[in-house]
Design an enzyme around this catalytic site. Structure first.
Site, short mmCIF file in Angstrom:
data_model
loop_
_atom_site.label_atom_id
_atom_site.label_comp_id
_atom_site.label_asym_id
_atom_site.label_seq_id
_atom_site.Cartn_x
_atom_site.Cartn_y
_atom_site.Cartn_z
N CYS A 1 0.83 -1.22 0.00
CA CYS A 1 0.00 0.00 0.00
C CYS A 1 0.86 1.26 0.00
O CYS A 1 0.44 2.30 -0.50
CB CYS A 1 -0.97 -0.01 1.18
N HIS B 1 -0.84 1.26 7.71
CA HIS B 1 -1.43 1.20 6.37
C HIS B 1 -1.36 2.56 5.68
O HIS B 1 -1.50 3.59 6.33
CB HIS B 1 -2.90 0.74 6.51
#
Length: 372
Positions: A9, A304
């Site tokens: 990510c 994340h």
């Protein structure tokens, strides 16, 4: 959307932001990059990274896919940067720096780099030293990245013992801004301009970054003042949310994250008060936000990454969480997770952050080696 290839990510977040950097994206989509490919540059990948990036952009803008897997680009980068050759999480800002540098060297129009000594500016006109420094930079670095994504800052060092000074102009591709960690207890929001004010406030160098004073003939903890001389068409600001402290007792690096919300402008960010050099009325340093790389979690190498971007075609805002795409707004990106901010000049283009026009006005050949 971009598929997550196992903790990738960080890569997706950066690619979505870079995708909205118009001067760069158009250059790749039009195929202009092919004439600049430098296959002989030992610091590049022989053009492989630039070609993989161009392929991905073409796929992203083809209208044929709703989800893409940036596998080829990830593998290509990993083969030249072993630190990314795994399924671990990485710092999105570090990946951005690496990818931009890789693209730059792959497209560097300089085939043979000469040895160049930095220009010392003391006692001379700032504008002359700035132009001289930029010309020296062009002798070794000349690419689409240099054209639109690099600017210069003026660095002024003073020896605390004898008062000896040094003035140099350094090139930057992004600016790392401190988040006032002394006021960490105060968890209220701070403005982006407060971070910029902090950046240009003088600091005393620590022993690790000591400067060699030619007069005292020793390394000293000099006082350093930085000022932005000019700013490029694509302005990237990195908010220093992560800090590392050495814990001697346990012999470990303690990482911590500042979750403070930084309030940054979305549509009209005027950098003129921070620019020391000449300002071009046809392309003033006023910017609009085009993307934000966001982080949630405790450290840069965990948690994340997502992105909120302004689509350069329809002007609408989207939130991109790997393969998930949703509508958003620029204001929705102003959170304690905003990590890397991508801005673009609103009016006009200014090659070499205005240096091209400056030299033209003074009839100076940017590729010349004669004295200015």
């Amino acid at each position: 959307g971009l598929q997550n290839l196992g903790n990738s990510c960080f890569l997706n977040s950066i690619l979505q932001c870079m995708n909205q950097m118009e001067p760069l994206t158009q250059y790749f989509l039009k195929g202009s990059y092919q004439r600049d490919l430098n296959r002989s540059n030992v610091l590049g990948s022989g053009g492989i990274v630039a070609r993989a990036y161009a392929e991905l952009l073409n796929d992203m803008w083809s209208g044929e896919y709703s989800i893409l897997a940036p596998r080829k680009l990830k593998q290509t980068v990993a083969s030249f940067a072993p630190q990314f050759n795994n399924v671990y999480q990485h710092d999105s800002q570090e990946f951005f720096s690496f990818l931009m540098d890789g693209i730059h060297e792959d497209l560097n129009r300089v085939k043979k780099k000469p040895y160049v000594e930095a220009s010392e500016g003391l006692g001379r006109d700032d504008e002359v030293v700035a132009m001289e420094s930029w010309r020296k930079h062009l002798l070794r670095h000349d690419s689409i990245i240099v054209d639109h994504s690099q600017g210069m800052h003026r660095s002024h060092l003073t020896c605390p013992h004898c008062g000896k000074e040094s003035i140099k102009f350094d090139v930057f591709s992004s600016i790392s801004l401190p988040l006032n960690t002394d006021e960490k207890d105060d968890s209220g929001p701070i403005s982006l301009s407060a971070c910029l004010d902090d950046f240009i406030t003088g600091e005393q160098l620590d022993e690790e970054n000591a400067w060699y004073c030619p007069k005292c003939k020793k390394h000293v903890c000099a006082l350093k003042m930085i000022a932005l001389w000019n700013t490029p068409d694509i302005l990237v600001l990195h908010l220093k949310r992560f800090s590392f402290k050495n814990c001697q007792r346990r012999r470990v690096l303690l990482r911590s994250k500042v979750e403070r919300k930084v309030e940054f402008p979305v549509d009209s960010f005027d950098m003129s008060p921070y620019v020391l050099g000449p300002i071009d009325e046809d392309a003033p340093p006023i910017y609009k936000l085009c993307g934000v790389s966001e982080h949630s979690g405790a450290t840069a190498n965990s948690g994340h990454y997502t992105a909120t971007v302004r689509n350069s075609k329809d002007g609408k805002w989207y939130r991109l969480n790997d393969s998930q795409v949703g509508t958003s707004s620029g204001d929705a990106a102003i959170t304690g997770g905003a990590y890397v901010l991508f801005y673009q000049r609103v009016k006009g283009r200014s090659k070499w952050a205005g240096m091209e026009k400056e030299m033209k006005t003074r009839n100076i050949d940017p590729y010349g080696t004669d004295k200015i």
